[in-house]
Write an enzyme that holds these catalytic residues in place. Structure first.
Site, PDB file in Angstrom:
ATOM      1  N   ARG A  65       0.735  -1.357  -0.183  1.00  0.00           N
ATOM      2  CA  ARG A  65       0.051   0.008  -0.090  1.00  0.00           C
ATOM      3  C   ARG A  65       1.395   1.044   0.141  1.00  0.00           C
ATOM      4  O   ARG A  65       1.075   2.210   1.079  1.00  0.00           O
ATOM      5  CB  ARG A  65      -0.723   0.656   0.824  1.00  0.00           C
ATOM      6  CG  ARG A  65      -1.769   1.498   1.208  1.00  0.00           C
ATOM      7  CD  ARG A  65      -2.930   1.604   0.844  1.00  0.00           C
ATOM      8  NE  ARG A  65      -3.835   0.244   0.829  1.00  0.00           N
ATOM      9  CZ  ARG A  65      -4.631   0.769  -0.456  1.00  0.00           C
ATOM     10  NH1 ARG A  65      -4.494   0.500  -1.515  1.00  0.00           N
ATOM     11  NH2 ARG A  65      -5.766  -0.932   0.210  1.00  0.00           N
ATOM     12  N   ARG A  91       0.391  -7.032  -8.994  1.00  0.00           N
ATOM     13  CA  ARG A  91       1.220  -6.310  -8.547  1.00  0.00           C
ATOM     14  C   ARG A  91       1.627  -7.444  -7.616  1.00  0.00           C
ATOM     15  O   ARG A  91       2.184  -7.609  -5.720  1.00  0.00           O
ATOM     16  CB  ARG A  91       0.994  -5.019  -7.805  1.00  0.00           C
ATOM     17  CG  ARG A  91      -0.868  -5.452  -7.694  1.00  0.00           C
ATOM     18  CD  ARG A  91      -1.584  -4.437  -6.752  1.00  0.00           C
ATOM     19  NE  ARG A  91      -2.807  -4.692  -6.282  1.00  0.00           N
ATOM     20  CZ  ARG A  91      -3.177  -3.949  -5.764  1.00  0.00           C
ATOM     21  NH1 ARG A  91      -2.953  -2.492  -5.455  1.00  0.00           N
ATOM     22  NH2 ARG A  91      -4.692  -4.093  -5.475  1.00  0.00           N
ATOM     23  N   HIS A 161       0.475   3.009 -10.392  1.00  0.00           N
ATOM     24  CA  HIS A 161      -0.310   3.486  -9.274  1.00  0.00           C
ATOM     25  C   HIS A 161       0.253   4.564  -8.583  1.00  0.00           C
ATOM     26  O   HIS A 161       0.383   3.679  -6.909  1.00  0.00           O
ATOM     27  CB  HIS A 161      -1.314   2.613  -8.971  1.00  0.00           C
ATOM     28  CG  HIS A 161      -2.422   2.346  -8.139  1.00  0.00           C
ATOM     29  ND1 HIS A 161      -2.376   3.237  -6.631  1.00  0.00           N
ATOM     30  CD2 HIS A 161      -4.087   1.899  -7.532  1.00  0.00           C
ATOM     31  CE1 HIS A 161      -4.184   3.814  -6.550  1.00  0.00           C
ATOM     32  NE2 HIS A 161      -4.693   2.465  -7.325  1.00  0.00           N
ATOM     33  N   ASP A 206     -12.725  10.236  -6.706  1.00  0.00           N
ATOM     34  CA  ASP A 206     -11.769   8.347  -6.944  1.00  0.00           C
ATOM     35  C   ASP A 206     -12.436   9.221  -8.586  1.00  0.00           C
ATOM     36  O   ASP A 206     -13.085   8.677  -8.686  1.00  0.00           O
ATOM     37  CB  ASP A 206     -12.165   6.965  -6.761  1.00  0.00           C
ATOM     38  CG  ASP A 206     -11.856   6.103  -7.009  1.00  0.00           C
ATOM     39  OD1 ASP A 206     -12.051   5.078  -6.047  1.00  0.00           O
ATOM     40  OD2 ASP A 206     -10.916   6.566  -8.299  1.00  0.00           O
ATOM     41  N   GLU A 265      -1.956   8.425 -10.622  1.00  0.00           N
ATOM     42  CA  GLU A 265      -2.151   7.568 -11.888  1.00  0.00           C
ATOM     43  C   GLU A 265      -1.741   7.341 -13.115  1.00  0.00           C
ATOM     44  O   GLU A 265      -2.607   7.863 -13.617  1.00  0.00           O
ATOM     45  CB  GLU A 265      -2.675   6.993 -11.114  1.00  0.00           C
ATOM     46  CG  GLU A 265      -2.952   6.266  -9.882  1.00  0.00           C
ATOM     47  CD  GLU A 265      -4.719   5.743  -9.267  1.00  0.00           C
ATOM     48  OE1 GLU A 265      -5.206   4.897 -10.398  1.00  0.00           O
ATOM     49  OE2 GLU A 265      -4.310   5.820  -8.321  1.00  0.00           O
TER      50      GLU A 265
HETATM   51  O1  TA6 Z   1      -6.278   4.033  -8.514  1.00  0.00           O
HETATM   52  C1  TA6 Z   1      -7.820   4.227  -7.765  1.00  0.00           C
HETATM   53  C2  TA6 Z   1      -8.589   2.899  -7.177  1.00  0.00           C
HETATM   54  O2  TA6 Z   1      -9.064   2.016  -7.559  1.00  0.00           O
HETATM   55  C3  TA6 Z   1      -9.624   3.171  -6.107  1.00  0.00           C
HETATM   56  O3  TA6 Z   1     -11.164   2.822  -6.061  1.00  0.00           O
HETATM   57  C4  TA6 Z   1      -8.706   2.194  -4.418  1.00  0.00           C
HETATM   58  O4  TA6 Z   1      -9.408   0.476  -4.315  1.00  0.00           O
HETATM   59  C5  TA6 Z   1      -7.411   2.553  -4.890  1.00  0.00           C
HETATM   60  O5  TA6 Z   1      -7.584   1.720  -6.536  1.00  0.00           O
HETATM   61  C6  TA6 Z   1      -6.698   0.963  -4.152  1.00  0.00           C
HETATM   62  O6  TA6 Z   1      -6.879  -0.076  -4.770  1.00  0.00           O
HETATM   63  P1  TA6 Z   1      -5.853  -1.273  -3.672  1.00  0.00           P
HETATM   64  O7  TA6 Z   1      -7.003  -2.181  -4.612  1.00  0.00           O
HETATM   65  O8  TA6 Z   1      -4.963  -0.854  -3.926  1.00  0.00           O
HETATM   66  O9  TA6 Z   1      -6.566  -1.614  -2.483  1.00  0.00           O
END
Ligand code: TA6
Length: 291
Positions: A65, A91, A161, A206, A265
Site C-alpha cells: 500500500r 503486483r 498506480h 476517485d 496514476e
Molecule cells: O486507483 C484508485 C482505486 O481504484 C480506488 O478505487 C481504490 O480502490 C484504490 O485504487 C486502491 O486500490 P487497492 O486495490 O490497492 O486497494
C-alpha cells in the site's frame, strides 16, 4: 546477471522480502521483486516523493500500500465476471531482476521481468512478457513494456498506480487536467468535465480522467514544492484520495494517513485499455520529479 553497480545492493526488506536498494549522489530508491514495486524514491536533500503506508502488508500474495503498484492485466475490479484480485495479479507476483546498470549522468537503471505462467494462465488466458525499467536519478523514470507473446489478440488494462507523498492533501492543487472529461467513481459512477481551475481535494476523490496525455503537476505549498508526473503511452490518468471513511475501511492503511498522500496514476484503463496483436508490444512511461 552481471555484477551490480556499487550504487546497488540487495537485502531483505520489510517482511523479509527481497529488495533492491539504490543509493546515488542524486537520490535513493527501493524496489521489491514482489510486484516489481518501487516503494521509496527520495532525491538527496528532499522529502520522500512517494508515500508508503505504515500499515502496508509486505507479504507474498498481498499488495503493498504505497509507492508505485503495477496494475495489470486489469484495473480495479475485474470486469469479465471472473474472480481475480483488484488491479490484477502483476503486483502480487515475484518478478525477476534482469539487470542493474549505470545509465549515464550518475543514474542507475534496474530492469525487472514478469512472464506469463501456468499460475497466471489459471487466472487469465493471455501469454505475455512484461519488462519494467526503473531509472533512479534526480528524477524517477518508469517504463512498463507489455508484449503479447500469444498467437491471439490481447486486450489489457495497465496502471502505474503512483502514491505521491504530500504535506496535506487539503492544501495541494493539481494542474494539467483542466477541461478533461472524467469518470467519477465515488457513489454512483457518473461522468463529469473538469473545470478550468486547478483541482482541489475536499472529499473522497476517485476519478478516471479520459483521453488525456497531459503532464500533471501537484503544487504542494506545505512542503514548498511541485511534483511533476509526466507520462508517455498513456491515455488516462486516475486521481485518488480515500479521505476519511474509506481510509478507516482499509486495514492496510492508517486512519490518519489520508492527508499525507495523493495518487496520480498513469494508466490505460476502461475504453482506453490497450489491444495488442500477437507479438505486438506497448510501452507506457512515467517520469516523476520535483521542482
Ligand atoms: O486507483 C484508485 C482505486 O481504484 C480506488 O478505487 C481504490 O480502490 C484504490 O485504487 C486502491 O486500490 P487497492 O486495490 O490497492 O486497494
Amino acid at each position: 546477471m552481471q555484477k551490480l553497480p556499487d550504487a546497488v545492493r540487495i537485502d531483505a526488506g520489510r517482511g523479509g522480502l527481497w529488495r533492491v536498494i539504490v543509493e546515488t549522489p542524486q537520490a535513493e530508491a527501493e524496489i521489491y521483486r514482489h510486484g516489481a514495486h518501487v516503494t521509496h524514491f527520495q532525491p538527496r536533500g528532499q522529502k520522500p516523493v512517494l508515500f508508503m503506508s505504515e500499515k502496508s502488508s509486505f507479504e507474498a500474495g498481498k499488495p503493498i500500500r504505497g509507492g508505485v503498484p503495477i496494475c495489470f492485466p486489469w484495473f480495479g475490479a475485474r470486469e469479465d465476471g471472473r474472480p481475480g484480485p483488484p488491479h490484477g495479479f502483476a503486483r502480487l507476483l515475484e518478478w525477476e531482476l534482469t539487470g542493474a546498470e549505470e545509465a549515464g549522468n550518475g543514474d542507475i537503471e534496474i530492469h525487472l521481468r514478469l512472464v506469463s505462467s501456468e499460475a497466471t494462465r489459471k487466472e487469465w488466458a493471455g501469454d505475455f512478457e512484461l519488462n519494467y525499467t526503473v531509472r533512479v536519478g534526480a528524477m524517477l523514470s518508469l517504463k512498463l513494456d507489455v508484449r503479447n507473446t500469444s498467437n491471439q489478440e490481447m486486450r489489457i488494462e495497465e496502471a502505474l498506480h503512483t502514491y505521491l507523498a504530500v504535506s496535506d492533501v487539503k492544501r495541494v492543487s493539481i494542474e494539467g487536467l483542466a477541461g478533461v472529461t472524467y469518470s467519477d467513481r465515488v457513489g454512483t459512477p457518473h461522468t463529469e468535465t473538469e473545470g478550468s481551475a486547478p483541482i482541489r481535494i475536499t472529499a473522497e476523490t476517485d476519478r478516471i480522467y479520459l483521453n488525456t496525455r497531459s503532464t500533471c503537476v501537484v503544487d504542494d505549498p506545505g512542503w514548498g514544492r511541485r511534483v511533476v508526473v509526466e507520462k508517455s503511452g498513456s491515455n488516462t490518468t486516475v486521481v485518488w484520495n480515500p479521505w476519511i471513511a474509506k481510509s478507516k475501511a482499509m486495514p492496510d492503511f492508517g486512519d490518519d494517513e489520508w492527508p499525507g498522500m495523493l495518487c496520480i496514476e498513469t494508466c490505460n484503463v476502461r475504453e482506453f485499455g490497450v489491444t495488442l496483436a500477437p507479438g505486438q508490444s506497448h510501452t507506457m512511461g512515467a517520469v516523476i520529479r520535483t521542482e
